[in-house]
Design an enzyme around this catalytic site. Structure first.
Site, PDB file in Angstrom:
ATOM      1  N   CYS A  20       0.855  -1.187   0.000  1.00 47.05           N
ATOM      2  CA  CYS A  20       0.000   0.000   0.000  1.00 47.05           C
ATOM      3  C   CYS A  20       0.894   1.240   0.000  1.00 47.05           C
ATOM      4  O   CYS A  20       1.944   1.270   0.616  1.00 47.05           O
ATOM      5  CB  CYS A  20      -0.928   0.102   1.196  1.00 47.05           C
ATOM      6  SG  CYS A  20      -2.130  -1.194   1.286  1.00 47.05           S
ATOM      7  N   ARG A  45       3.750  -0.754  -4.812  1.00 48.66           N
ATOM      8  CA  ARG A  45       3.451  -1.247  -3.467  1.00 48.66           C
ATOM      9  C   ARG A  45       2.085  -1.905  -3.367  1.00 48.66           C
ATOM     10  O   ARG A  45       1.754  -2.532  -2.368  1.00 48.66           O
ATOM     11  CB  ARG A  45       3.503  -0.075  -2.488  1.00 48.66           C
ATOM     12  CG  ARG A  45       4.795   0.667  -2.516  1.00 48.66           C
ATOM     13  CD  ARG A  45       4.624   1.995  -1.843  1.00 48.66           C
ATOM     14  NE  ARG A  45       4.472   1.788  -0.428  1.00 48.66           N
ATOM     15  CZ  ARG A  45       5.472   1.742   0.432  1.00 48.66           C
ATOM     16  NH1 ARG A  45       6.698   1.906   0.003  1.00 48.66           N
ATOM     17  NH2 ARG A  45       5.259   1.545   1.692  1.00 48.66           N
ATOM     18  N   TRP A  92      -3.189  -2.483  -1.595  1.00 48.97           N
ATOM     19  CA  TRP A  92      -3.001  -3.918  -1.782  1.00 48.97           C
ATOM     20  C   TRP A  92      -3.889  -4.546  -0.718  1.00 48.97           C
ATOM     21  O   TRP A  92      -3.614  -4.448   0.475  1.00 48.97           O
ATOM     22  CB  TRP A  92      -1.540  -4.297  -1.568  1.00 48.97           C
ATOM     23  CG  TRP A  92      -1.220  -5.710  -1.976  1.00 48.97           C
ATOM     24  CD1 TRP A  92      -0.850  -6.134  -3.218  1.00 48.97           C
ATOM     25  CD2 TRP A  92      -1.230  -6.879  -1.141  1.00 48.97           C
ATOM     26  NE1 TRP A  92      -0.643  -7.494  -3.213  1.00 48.97           N
ATOM     27  CE2 TRP A  92      -0.864  -7.975  -1.951  1.00 48.97           C
ATOM     28  CE3 TRP A  92      -1.504  -7.111   0.198  1.00 48.97           C
ATOM     29  CZ2 TRP A  92      -0.768  -9.274  -1.468  1.00 48.97           C
ATOM     30  CZ3 TRP A  92      -1.412  -8.407   0.685  1.00 48.97           C
ATOM     31  CH2 TRP A  92      -1.048  -9.474  -0.147  1.00 48.97           C
ATOM     32  N   ASN A 118      -1.895   2.077   5.916  1.00 46.57           N
ATOM     33  CA  ASN A 118      -1.124   0.981   5.362  1.00 46.57           C
ATOM     34  C   ASN A 118      -0.784   0.064   6.530  1.00 46.57           C
ATOM     35  O   ASN A 118      -0.173   0.510   7.493  1.00 46.57           O
ATOM     36  CB  ASN A 118       0.147   1.574   4.726  1.00 46.57           C
ATOM     37  CG  ASN A 118       1.133   0.514   4.292  1.00 46.57           C
ATOM     38  OD1 ASN A 118       0.792  -0.646   4.186  1.00 46.57           O
ATOM     39  ND2 ASN A 118       2.363   0.936   4.049  1.00 46.57           N
ATOM     40  N   GLY A 119      -1.217  -1.194   6.481  1.00 46.68           N
ATOM     41  CA  GLY A 119      -0.945  -2.113   7.590  1.00 46.68           C
ATOM     42  C   GLY A 119      -2.198  -2.900   7.915  1.00 46.68           C
ATOM     43  O   GLY A 119      -3.136  -2.970   7.120  1.00 46.68           O
ATOM     44  N   GLU A 507      15.985 -19.328  -8.920  1.00 47.44           N
ATOM     45  CA  GLU A 507      15.714 -17.904  -9.135  1.00 47.44           C
ATOM     46  C   GLU A 507      15.154 -17.671 -10.542  1.00 47.44           C
ATOM     47  O   GLU A 507      14.226 -16.876 -10.724  1.00 47.44           O
ATOM     48  CB  GLU A 507      17.004 -17.100  -8.898  1.00 47.44           C
ATOM     49  CG  GLU A 507      16.937 -15.626  -9.220  1.00 47.44           C
ATOM     50  CD  GLU A 507      15.892 -14.849  -8.423  1.00 47.44           C
ATOM     51  OE1 GLU A 507      15.289 -15.392  -7.481  1.00 47.44           O
ATOM     52  OE2 GLU A 507      15.657 -13.680  -8.781  1.00 47.44           O
ATOM     53  N   LYS A 511      11.627 -15.944 -11.261  1.00 51.65           N
ATOM     54  CA  LYS A 511      11.548 -14.714 -12.068  1.00 51.65           C
ATOM     55  C   LYS A 511      10.541 -14.890 -13.199  1.00 51.65           C
ATOM     56  O   LYS A 511       9.743 -14.007 -13.484  1.00 51.65           O
ATOM     57  CB  LYS A 511      12.955 -14.433 -12.628  1.00 51.65           C
ATOM     58  CG  LYS A 511      13.361 -13.028 -12.735  1.00 51.65           C
ATOM     59  CD  LYS A 511      13.920 -12.387 -11.503  1.00 51.65           C
ATOM     60  CE  LYS A 511      13.026 -12.389 -10.322  1.00 51.65           C
ATOM     61  NZ  LYS A 511      13.633 -11.908  -9.102  1.00 51.65           N
ATOM     62  N   GLU A 514       6.839 -15.056 -11.822  1.00 50.57           N
ATOM     63  CA  GLU A 514       6.235 -13.816 -11.331  1.00 50.57           C
ATOM     64  C   GLU A 514       6.040 -12.781 -12.432  1.00 50.57           C
ATOM     65  O   GLU A 514       5.105 -11.984 -12.356  1.00 50.57           O
ATOM     66  CB  GLU A 514       6.987 -13.238 -10.124  1.00 50.57           C
ATOM     67  CG  GLU A 514       8.353 -12.711 -10.387  1.00 50.57           C
ATOM     68  CD  GLU A 514       9.012 -12.125  -9.137  1.00 50.57           C
ATOM     69  OE1 GLU A 514       8.321 -11.684  -8.214  1.00 50.57           O
ATOM     70  OE2 GLU A 514      10.253 -12.089  -9.110  1.00 50.57           O
ATOM     71  N   HIS A 530      13.908 -37.582 -11.221  1.00 53.63           N
ATOM     72  CA  HIS A 530      13.126 -38.164 -10.124  1.00 53.63           C
ATOM     73  C   HIS A 530      11.725 -37.568 -10.038  1.00 53.63           C
ATOM     74  O   HIS A 530      11.105 -37.623  -8.991  1.00 53.63           O
ATOM     75  CB  HIS A 530      13.868 -37.987  -8.797  1.00 53.63           C
ATOM     76  CG  HIS A 530      15.190 -38.693  -8.790  1.00 53.63           C
ATOM     77  ND1 HIS A 530      15.313 -40.053  -8.601  1.00 53.63           N
ATOM     78  CD2 HIS A 530      16.446 -38.233  -9.013  1.00 53.63           C
ATOM     79  CE1 HIS A 530      16.590 -40.398  -8.685  1.00 53.63           C
ATOM     80  NE2 HIS A 530      17.297 -39.305  -8.941  1.00 53.63           N
ATOM     81  N   LYS A 629       5.819  -5.266  -4.034  1.00 51.65           N
ATOM     82  CA  LYS A 629       7.278  -5.270  -3.953  1.00 51.65           C
ATOM     83  C   LYS A 629       7.776  -5.874  -2.658  1.00 51.65           C
ATOM     84  O   LYS A 629       8.768  -6.579  -2.625  1.00 51.65           O
ATOM     85  CB  LYS A 629       7.780  -3.830  -4.113  1.00 51.65           C
ATOM     86  CG  LYS A 629       9.297  -3.663  -4.057  1.00 51.65           C
ATOM     87  CD  LYS A 629       9.977  -4.288  -5.247  1.00 51.65           C
ATOM     88  CE  LYS A 629      11.488  -4.160  -5.190  1.00 51.65           C
ATOM     89  NZ  LYS A 629      12.131  -5.127  -6.105  1.00 51.65           N
TER      90      LYS A 629
HETATM   91  C1  AGP Z   1      11.570 -10.963  -6.023  1.00 49.35           C
HETATM   92  O1  AGP Z   1      11.552 -10.962  -7.418  1.00 49.35           O
HETATM   93  C2  AGP Z   1      10.310 -11.216  -5.409  1.00 49.35           C
HETATM   94  N1  AGP Z   1       9.388 -10.209  -5.808  1.00 49.35           N
HETATM   95  C3  AGP Z   1      10.240 -11.604  -3.938  1.00 49.35           C
HETATM   96  O2  AGP Z   1      10.507 -12.965  -3.891  1.00 49.35           O
HETATM   97  C4  AGP Z   1      11.183 -10.889  -2.939  1.00 49.35           C
HETATM   98  O3  AGP Z   1      12.509 -11.226  -3.196  1.00 49.35           O
HETATM   99  C5  AGP Z   1      10.804 -11.303  -1.514  1.00 49.35           C
HETATM  100  O4  AGP Z   1       9.498 -10.881  -1.265  1.00 49.35           O
HETATM  101  C6  AGP Z   1      11.749 -10.752  -0.467  1.00 49.35           C
HETATM  102  O5  AGP Z   1      11.782  -9.363  -0.480  1.00 49.35           O
HETATM  103  P1  AGP Z   1      12.886  -8.561   0.319  1.00 49.35           P
HETATM  104  O6  AGP Z   1      14.203  -8.873  -0.305  1.00 49.35           O
HETATM  105  O7  AGP Z   1      12.507  -7.133   0.185  1.00 49.35           O
HETATM  106  O8  AGP Z   1      12.831  -9.058   1.738  1.00 49.35           O
END
Ligand code: AGP
Length: 634
Positions: A20, A45, A92, A118-119, A507, A511, A514, A530, A629
């Site tokens: 948010c 956000r 959000w 926000n929260g 990773e 990537k 997402e 396996h 984010k």
């Molecule tokens: C990264 O591409 C992701 N959006 C997500 O996994 C992110 O790395 C994770 O939420 C951790 O975030 P941070 O590094 O701000 O703690």
């Protein structure tokens, strides 16, 4: 007491992320366009809905809309929104579905108080019950509307108090009754031209400009208007007026504010010639890696130096175990760090998902050093894991990008990444910077143990060469784009690697998932038979990391197993690497490099592949669906 400006200005850069986004403005300009501009910068956000409230002619004019800030912007001409004091929010969703009614700002039942939040207010249900008995009515399902009404309730009860005190006291009393997290901006119909803002958990910063004040969830929303900012601390309430501001605690104690100077300009938070922040941040990696390394090698060039760890070399050499906790991409960086520390420094390392560690009551050896990694420094699970480790008496260090984040503040020491703002939801430059710091940490620990001076010097030289090697991979972007176009409409994709590159395979899969919503899995190349091999078909390509080295032939065998089942292969090979003719459908070449640099260099092709596949599939790359984010709720 109210503090007049100016107060001593301290120089630093800070950038904070959360779910948010909130923006507030008081000044002489029309508030609405400035708030909308700020909200656009905070959209990463959360982007389920957006809203804006402006004070004018003795009441609040409020516009709210499901969808992006652009949808709200289209709505705005239907309202007057001409006032010079207001606030906005991009949401959000946590409590309540995604509807116009649940969007912020919320207005109290009597129209006296407007609130953005926000929260999560955890005890909102019991407060709501109480307020209903007092005759309050509710229009939404949100915890925020409950807090807004609680403020209105206390405001009505403070009728004897004068002006500004009355509203700030009402906010303070309300926050005393709430459990959970909040970053709020509140406005009161009896005090036009004033904002009250407070935080616990959720970050807030306010900026002091020329005849105007702004408040936001992070500085990117206000840095175009002022670089003089105050970061509100947990449990603080700020009262902003056109000419001055004051900060108090929840117990009404005065706080002496520190005004920071933001040292990056709005340009670093802007796209420039790029199409997306993800693209920009991928291409920024050579510079980001340089910034991460700057000033962090010993004069003799044989080891790394870290200024802020607050652990002496003597204490470090007594450490027998390391534990790393993080989430998502940052956890993948921890896993690579584990591999490097174990192989170079020969110290046992354990990694865990922060979300699991916080609840599983893991036994830790006494002389374990605990690390957390987090780009934002606000991820709630990582923060909770860190608090759990501290509760158990461990010293906790943080690898973190955002200066002044909650994690940075609560850690016993740490290493800042110094890569500047990362805005794309998919982490790229922050990830490779974490890989680099993990490699530097492995070097530092290894040089305290058995690594020779000569090996240390070679290791440092290799790390220093990383930005140029990354640049070389980036030059292949047009080639990788063509591969992405060829495979963009696959049904699934496997990412397969071994040793440290197994974690880069994880990773790569994250990537791709997402950014492009394409099902992908990362697996150790030899483990694939396996289970995941059942997925193989002509529409399920496998991305193989096959760098030069002792297990190259083993990886080639795994490729052959895939090819025998008609699975397309995209091979990432070191320069000079050769495969049997016809085995790979596509080849991406990366420069041959030191083991500590390999994960960094190998990350770049899969970042580009994900980016271009997402672009080809027409996805919303910087704001993928359902994501934010930084994940600050459980
Ligand atoms: C990264 O591409 C992701 N959006 C997500 O996994 C992110 O790395 C994770 O939420 C951790 O975030 P941070 O590094 O701000 O703690």
């Amino acid at each position: 007491m109210v503090r007049k400006l100016p107060i001593a200005i301290k120089s630093s850069w800070k950038f904070t992320y959360f779910m948010c986004g909130i923006v507030g403005y008081i000044g002489k300009q029309k508030a609405a366009p400035l708030i909308l501009e700020g909200l656009k910068r905070l959209e990463y956000r959360g982007y389920d809905s957006a809203g804006i409230a402006v004070f004018q002619d003795g009441s609040f004019d409020i516009a709210k809309k499901v969808g992006r800030v652009s949808a709200l912007e289209k709505e705005v001409p239907r309202y007057r929104l001409v006032g010079t004091c207001g606030m906005g929010h991009t949401r959000w969703a946590t409590h309540g579905s995604i509807t116009d009614a649940n969007a912020h700002p919320h207005l109290s039942y009597d129209g006296k108080v407007a609130l953005t939040h926000n929260g999560v207010i955890e005890n909102y249900a019991s407060i709501k019950k109480f307020l209903i008995t007092k005759g309050h009515t509710f229009r939404s399902e949100t915890d925020t509307e409950v807090l807004c009404n609680l403020i209105a309730y206390h405001y009505a009860k403070q009728a004897g108090l004068a002006g500004e005190n009355r509203f700030v006291t009402a906010v303070r009393k309300s926050l005393h009754h709430t459990q959970g997290t909040y970053g709020i901006v509140a406005m009161n119909v009896d005090a036009p031209g004033e904002l009250v803002t407070a935080r616990k958990g959720s970050p807030l910063v306010f900026g002091i400009g020329e005849g105007e004040s702004l408040v936001a969830s992070d500085v990117s929303a206000i840095v175009s208007r002022t670089q003089n900012v105050v970061y509100l601390k947990n449990g603080e309430i700020a009262h902003l007026t056109l000419k001055n501001f004051s900060i108090t605690t929840l117990d009404a104690d005065e706080v002496s504010p520190v005004i920071d100077r933001v040292c990056w300009s709005i340009v670093s938070a802007e796209l420039g010639a790029y199409h997306h922040f993800m693209e920009k941040e991928i291409f920024e990696q050579p510079a980001a890696l340089k910034n991460t390394m700057r000033g962090r090698f010993s004069e003799d060039g044989s080891t790394a130096l870290f200024g802020g760890l607050n652990v002496t070399a003597n204490e470090f050499s007594g450490i027998e175990r390391l534990m790393f906790c993080a989430c998502g991409t940052a956890l993948h960086a921890c896993l690579v760090t584990e591999h490097l520390i174990e192989s170079f420094a020969r110290i046992p390392v354990e990694c865990d998902y922060a979300s699991e560690f916080r609840y599983r009551n893991a036994p830790l050896a006494r002389n374990t050093l605990f690390f957390v990694m987090s780009q934002s420094g606000e991820t709630i699970d990582t923060l909770a894991a860190m608090r759990e480790a501290k509760r158990k008496g461990y010293r906790v260090l943080a690898i973190n990008n955002v200066v002044g984040s909650s994690i940075a503040r609560e850690a016993d020491g740490g290493i800042y990444q110094h890569v500047g703002p990362e805005i794309g939801v998919a982490s790229t430059k922050a990830f490779t910077s974490q890989l680099l710091l993990g490699a530097m940490l492995a070097l530092y620990l290894a040089r305290m143990r058995d690594m020779s001076f000569g090996s240390g010097v070679r290791y440092v030289e290799a790390l220093k060469g990383a930005p140029d090697l990354v640049r070389k991979v980036l030059e292949q972007a047009p080639h990788i784009k063509k591969i992405a176009q060829r495979f963009a409409h696959s049904t699934d994709m496997l990412f397969l690697g071994r040793m440290s590159l197994f974690h880069i395979a994880l990773e790569g899969a994250l990537k791709l998932k997402e950014t492009s919503y394409l099902h992908a899995e990362g697996y150790p190349a030899a483990e694939m038979k396996h289970g995941p091999i059942a997925l193989i078909s002509e529409t399920c390509p496998s991305v193989f990391f096959a760098p030069a080295g002792e297990i190259f032939n083993k990886i080639v065998s795994s490729m052959q197993e895939i090819k025998a089942r008609r699975g397309p292969i995209i091979a990432i090979l070191s320069e000079g690497g050769e495969l049997p003719p016809g085995l790979a459908d596509e080849v991406i070449i990366i420069p041959e490099c030191h083991e500590a640099v390999l994960p960094i260099v190998a990350s770049v092709p899969v970042q580009l592949l994900s980016y271009y596949i997402a672009a080809e599939r027409g996805c919303d790359i910087d704001k993928p669906r359902n994501l934010a984010k930084s994940v600050t709720v459980e």
